[in-house]
Write a protein that holds these residues in place. Structure first.
Motif, PDB file in Angstrom:
ATOM      1  N   THR A  78      10.099  14.070  16.922  1.00 12.63           N
ATOM      2  CA  THR A  78       9.795  14.778  15.861  1.00 12.63           C
ATOM      3  C   THR A  78       9.153  14.017  14.715  1.00 12.63           C
ATOM      4  OG1 THR A  78      12.219  14.746  14.974  1.00 12.63           O
ATOM      5  CG2 THR A  78      11.595  16.665  16.091  1.00 12.63           C
ATOM      6  N   LEU A  79       9.530  12.500  14.678  1.00 14.30           N
ATOM      7  CA  LEU A  79       9.006  11.611  13.986  1.00 14.30           C
ATOM      8  C   LEU A  79       7.500  11.441  14.139  1.00 14.30           C
ATOM      9  CD1 LEU A  79       9.634   9.691  11.377  1.00 14.30           C
ATOM     10  CD2 LEU A  79       9.918   8.099  13.045  1.00 14.30           C
ATOM     11  N   LEU A  80       7.355  11.421  15.464  1.00 14.64           N
ATOM     12  CA  LEU A  80       5.693  11.310  15.773  1.00 14.64           C
ATOM     13  C   LEU A  80       4.951  12.618  15.456  1.00 14.64           C
ATOM     14  CD1 LEU A  80       6.437   9.688  19.121  1.00 14.64           C
ATOM     15  CD2 LEU A  80       5.273   8.661  17.065  1.00 14.64           C
ATOM     16  N   LYS A  81       5.735  13.746  15.473  1.00 10.84           N
ATOM     17  CA  LYS A  81       4.979  15.032  15.007  1.00 10.84           C
ATOM     18  C   LYS A  81       4.776  14.956  13.362  1.00 10.84           C
ATOM     19  CE  LYS A  81       7.014  17.961  18.688  1.00 10.84           C
ATOM     20  NZ  LYS A  81       8.031  18.999  18.917  1.00 10.84           N
ATOM     21  N   LEU A  82       5.718  14.431  12.640  1.00 11.49           N
ATOM     22  CA  LEU A  82       5.715  14.184  11.279  1.00 11.49           C
ATOM     23  C   LEU A  82       4.350  13.826  10.917  1.00 11.49           C
ATOM     24  CD1 LEU A  82       6.540  14.411   8.301  1.00 11.49           C
ATOM     25  CD2 LEU A  82       7.555  12.402   8.694  1.00 11.49           C
ATOM     26  N   ILE A  83       4.149  12.389  11.501  1.00 13.04           N
ATOM     27  CA  ILE A  83       3.043  11.514  11.383  1.00 13.04           C
ATOM     28  C   ILE A  83       1.699  12.010  11.715  1.00 13.04           C
ATOM     29  CG2 ILE A  83       1.804   9.202  12.264  1.00 13.04           C
ATOM     30  CD1 ILE A  83       4.934   8.271  12.406  1.00 13.04           C
ATOM     31  N   GLY A  84       1.666  12.859  12.700  1.00 16.93           N
ATOM     32  CA  GLY A  84       0.562  13.697  13.363  1.00 16.93           C
ATOM     33  C   GLY A  84       0.156  14.804  12.107  1.00 16.93           C
ATOM     34  N   GLY A  85       1.173  15.363  11.744  1.00 18.37           N
ATOM     35  CA  GLY A  85       0.986  16.324  10.473  1.00 18.37           C
ATOM     36  C   GLY A  85       0.420  15.697   9.454  1.00 18.37           C
ATOM     37  N   PHE A  97       8.690   5.588  -3.520  1.00 15.78           N
ATOM     38  CA  PHE A  97       9.895   5.662  -4.656  1.00 15.78           C
ATOM     39  C   PHE A  97      11.035   5.070  -4.055  1.00 15.78           C
ATOM     40  CE2 PHE A  97       6.893   8.479  -6.785  1.00 15.78           C
ATOM     41  CZ  PHE A  97       6.545   7.910  -7.515  1.00 15.78           C
ATOM     42  N   THR A  98      11.874   4.222  -4.410  1.00  8.45           N
ATOM     43  CA  THR A  98      12.950   3.613  -3.919  1.00  8.45           C
ATOM     44  C   THR A  98      14.115   3.141  -4.990  1.00  8.45           C
ATOM     45  OG1 THR A  98      12.074   1.315  -3.911  1.00  8.45           O
ATOM     46  CG2 THR A  98      11.932   2.563  -1.788  1.00  8.45           C
ATOM     47  N   VAL A  99      15.278   3.149  -4.591  1.00  8.59           N
ATOM     48  CA  VAL A  99      16.158   2.639  -5.513  1.00  8.59           C
ATOM     49  C   VAL A  99      16.068   1.126  -4.883  1.00  8.59           C
ATOM     50  CG1 VAL A  99      17.490   4.429  -5.633  1.00  8.59           C
ATOM     51  CG2 VAL A  99      18.073   2.861  -3.946  1.00  8.59           C
ATOM     52  N   TYR A 100      16.854   0.235  -5.903  1.00  6.56           N
ATOM     53  CA  TYR A 100      16.379  -1.299  -5.591  1.00  6.56           C
ATOM     54  C   TYR A 100      17.013  -2.011  -4.464  1.00  6.56           C
ATOM     55  CZ  TYR A 100      20.705  -1.663  -8.371  1.00  6.56           C
ATOM     56  OH  TYR A 100      22.096  -1.516  -8.796  1.00  6.56           O
ATOM     57  N   SER A 101      18.127  -0.915  -3.870  1.00  9.73           N
ATOM     58  CA  SER A 101      18.682  -1.462  -2.790  1.00  9.73           C
ATOM     59  C   SER A 101      18.227  -1.026  -1.280  1.00  9.73           C
ATOM     60  CB  SER A 101      20.240  -1.011  -2.881  1.00  9.73           C
ATOM     61  OG  SER A 101      20.337   0.354  -2.833  1.00  9.73           O
ATOM     62  N   GLN A 102      17.155  -0.290  -1.608  1.00  7.15           N
ATOM     63  CA  GLN A 102      16.186   0.512  -0.324  1.00  7.15           C
ATOM     64  C   GLN A 102      15.211  -0.627  -0.113  1.00  7.15           C
ATOM     65  OE1 GLN A 102      15.413   4.221  -1.842  1.00  7.15           O
ATOM     66  NE2 GLN A 102      17.051   5.121  -0.622  1.00  7.15           N
ATOM     67  N   ASN A 103      14.806  -0.632   1.209  1.00  4.80           N
ATOM     68  CA  ASN A 103      13.757  -1.297   1.908  1.00  4.80           C
ATOM     69  C   ASN A 103      12.546  -0.071   2.005  1.00  4.80           C
ATOM     70  OD1 ASN A 103      11.948  -2.488   3.673  1.00  4.80           O
ATOM     71  ND2 ASN A 103      13.538  -3.872   4.482  1.00  4.80           N
ATOM     72  N   PRO A 104      11.311  -0.387   1.438  1.00 12.73           N
ATOM     73  CA  PRO A 104      10.292   0.609   1.513  1.00 12.73           C
ATOM     74  C   PRO A 104       9.445   0.610   2.937  1.00 12.73           C
ATOM     75  CG  PRO A 104       9.574  -1.369   0.177  1.00 12.73           C
ATOM     76  CD  PRO A 104      10.721  -1.578   0.734  1.00 12.73           C
ATOM     77  N   LEU A 105       9.574  -0.483   3.688  1.00 15.09           N
ATOM     78  CA  LEU A 105       8.925  -0.720   4.744  1.00 15.09           C
ATOM     79  C   LEU A 105       8.677   0.368   5.861  1.00 15.09           C
ATOM     80  CD1 LEU A 105       9.098  -4.738   5.141  1.00 15.09           C
ATOM     81  CD2 LEU A 105       7.244  -3.318   4.106  1.00 15.09           C
ATOM     82  N   PRO A 106      10.126   0.972   6.328  1.00 16.62           N
ATOM     83  CA  PRO A 106       9.878   1.950   7.216  1.00 16.62           C
ATOM     84  C   PRO A 106       8.995   3.096   6.526  1.00 16.62           C
ATOM     85  CG  PRO A 106      12.143   1.157   6.884  1.00 16.62           C
ATOM     86  CD  PRO A 106      11.363   0.512   5.834  1.00 16.62           C
ATOM     87  N   SER A 107       9.229   3.512   5.199  1.00 17.62           N
ATOM     88  CA  SER A 107       8.418   4.609   4.825  1.00 17.62           C
ATOM     89  C   SER A 107       7.111   4.065   4.744  1.00 17.62           C
ATOM     90  CB  SER A 107       8.728   4.840   3.425  1.00 17.62           C
ATOM     91  OG  SER A 107       9.975   5.666   3.438  1.00 17.62           O
ATOM     92  N   ALA A 108       6.683   3.073   4.349  1.00 14.95           N
ATOM     93  CA  ALA A 108       5.347   2.232   4.660  1.00 14.95           C
ATOM     94  C   ALA A 108       4.901   2.353   6.074  1.00 14.95           C
ATOM     95  CB  ALA A 108       5.163   0.970   4.089  1.00 14.95           C
ATOM     96  N   MET A 109       5.565   2.183   6.855  1.00 15.75           N
ATOM     97  CA  MET A 109       5.077   2.455   8.402  1.00 15.75           C
ATOM     98  C   MET A 109       4.522   3.696   8.736  1.00 15.75           C
ATOM     99  SD  MET A 109       4.441   0.807  11.215  1.00 15.75           S
ATOM    100  CE  MET A 109       4.879  -0.667  11.137  1.00 15.75           C
ATOM    101  N   ILE A 110       5.163   4.792   8.283  1.00 18.23           N
ATOM    102  CA  ILE A 110       4.936   6.038   8.430  1.00 18.23           C
ATOM    103  C   ILE A 110       3.365   6.351   7.625  1.00 18.23           C
ATOM    104  CG2 ILE A 110       5.218   8.237   7.507  1.00 18.23           C
ATOM    105  CD1 ILE A 110       8.057   8.112   8.167  1.00 18.23           C
ATOM    106  N   ALA A 111       3.222   6.095   6.320  1.00 24.18           N
ATOM    107  CA  ALA A 111       2.009   5.966   5.810  1.00 24.18           C
ATOM    108  C   ALA A 111       0.646   5.381   6.677  1.00 24.18           C
ATOM    109  CB  ALA A 111       2.027   5.410   4.396  1.00 24.18           C
ATOM    110  N   TYR A 112       1.257   4.169   7.078  1.00 24.73           N
ATOM    111  CA  TYR A 112       0.228   3.145   7.839  1.00 24.73           C
ATOM    112  C   TYR A 112      -0.151   4.095   9.143  1.00 24.73           C
ATOM    113  CZ  TYR A 112      -1.467  -0.716  10.586  1.00 24.73           C
ATOM    114  OH  TYR A 112      -2.232  -1.577  11.500  1.00 24.73           O
ATOM    115  N   GLN A 113       0.786   4.541   9.861  1.00 22.37           N
ATOM    116  CA  GLN A 113       0.456   5.300  11.155  1.00 22.37           C
ATOM    117  C   GLN A 113      -0.116   6.746  10.793  1.00 22.37           C
ATOM    118  OE1 GLN A 113       4.509   5.217  12.502  1.00 22.37           O
ATOM    119  NE2 GLN A 113       3.748   4.565  14.285  1.00 22.37           N
ATOM    120  N   ALA A 114       0.005   7.268   9.551  1.00 24.38           N
ATOM    121  CA  ALA A 114      -0.800   8.332   9.380  1.00 24.38           C
ATOM    122  C   ALA A 114      -2.157   8.328   8.716  1.00 24.38           C
ATOM    123  CB  ALA A 114       0.037   9.243   8.360  1.00 24.38           C
ATOM    124  N   GLY A 115      -2.426   6.868   8.766  1.00 25.63           N
ATOM    125  CA  GLY A 115      -3.790   6.581   8.221  1.00 25.63           C
ATOM    126  C   GLY A 115      -4.147   6.577   6.978  1.00 25.63           C
TER     127      GLY A 115
END
Length: 378
Positions: A78-85, A97-115
């Protein structure tokens, strides 16, 4: 940061709880107004209910990402479907947007894969090609700001619009008479002194002792206030138990109201007494004073620009976060645990803040515009 003047279609990733998303509202407003942009928010099922009432949001994508603590994290397919969408939206840019204890890179990877090539985010480490507009994250080791200020500071890097920094939720007062009738069915008379008590928590470490809730409510009732107990359907057992032990003067509204109705209810309640959870940010967004019994967890999530009293209490060692950044903050900021707030002091804070029941949240916002000093804690 250059290249944002032409941005008109922005994906904002805020995949956390309802309160987190509400606190991002002013930053979303800044992006929307400053860039004349359409704002689509990618958020969780826990926060999705509030998005129709945030005027800054044009569209919502609901998805429970596996690196965020949610009830129903989605699987890899379903994550792959999200990226396609996401690709079909043709976003110009993404803001994470993150709190200071969160790593943004997983979310950034989604944006990267979505172009999505233009991405703005805080990050503690060098993200290289994943984040085009990288803001080195100095929190919490250099300083700690309120979450609203943190999010606004991020938006400031790409636009400088002067906006209203308060939290905002739209309120349809036409529905209030129906809600007032529902309150009367519980036994509460909204024309007599009353307040709302919200004891439910999203995390057990924020739980305030039931014994102290009961003693506090009994003392408030002895002062002439009706106490409305609110909570979700899943919190009915807790609320039923509290009502039974508090006795006369306590009224049970657990599971009674939708998010839309809860927003209107909180707008009309003279005061909210709660733990640090999403409903406190709803109160701040509709101008309702708040007394918050605040577990010593996240110092940056106190009520924003609304009259409030914050009464901290310690988190048991066994319930403290395993996140290294949060543990570091706990060692520094909360090295001297607060004493448990006692009912008599809580009641004093409530009585000192409670507003006349005839002043609605909307009217209170108008009063605040003319008297900025009423925004007591900011």
């Amino acid at each position: 940061m250059s290249g944002w003047n032409s941005v008109r279609n922005i994906l904002c990733i805020r995949p956390d709880n309802m309160g987190d998303l509400i606190m991002s509202g002013p930053a979303l407003r800044k992006l929307k107004q400053g860039l004349d942009a359409r704002i689509t928010v990618l958020t969780s099922s826990m926060a999705a209910g509030v998005t129709p009432f945030m005027p800054e949001i044009d569209d919502t994508i609901i998805f429970d990402l596996p690196w965020v603590k949610t009830a129903n994290a989605e699987g890899p397919e379903t994550l792959l479907k999200l990226i396609g969408g996401l690709k079909e939206y043709n976003f110009d840019a993404a803001v994470i947007f993150t709190v200071y204890s969160q790593n943004p890179l997983p979310s950034a990877m989604i944006a990267y894969q979505a172009g999505i090539s233009r991405v703005l985010a805080y990050c503690r480490e060098n993200p290289y090609g994943l984040i085009s507009d990288w803001v080195p994250d100095e929190e919490p080791f250099q300083y700690i700001t309120h979450q609203v200020e943190r999010d606004l500071k991020l938006a400031n890097y790409v636009c400088d619009a002067n906006i209203d920094k308060r939290l905002k939720l739209t309120v349809n007062d036409a529905d209030w008479p129906l809600i007032a009738d529902q309150l009367k069915q519980t036994g509460l008379d909204p024309d007599k002194p009353w307040l709302t008590l919200h004891a439910g928590v999203s995390e057990i470490k924020r739980q305030f002792p039931e014994r102290l809730w009961i003693e506090t409510a009994v003392q408030l009732i002895s002062q002439g206030y009706q106490v409305l107990l609110t909570g979700s359907v899943g919190e009915k057992e807790l609320i039923n138990r509290l009502q039974r032990k508090i006795g006369l003067g306590a009224y049970n509204a657990a599971g009674l109201f939708s998010i839309k109705q809860l927003i209107i209810l909180i707008c009309h309640t003279p005061l909210l007494l709660s733990v640090n959870t999403g409903v406190t940010h709803i109160a701040a967004a509709v101008g309702t004073p708040v007394v918050v019994l605040y577990a010593q967890t996240n110092p940056q999530h106190t009520p924003w620009m609304v009259p409030s009293a914050v009464m901290e209490f310690p988190v048991p060692d066994g319930l403290k976060s395993k996140n290294g950044v949060i543990r570091q903050v706990d060692d520094i900021v909360y090295s001297d645990p607060a004493p448990m707030p006692q009912p008599a002091i809580i009641v004093d804070r409530v009585i000192g803040l409670i507003r006349p029941p005839f002043v609605s949240g909307r009217q209170f916002h108008e009063i605040q515009r003319e008297n900025p000093e009423l925004s007591a804690n900011r």
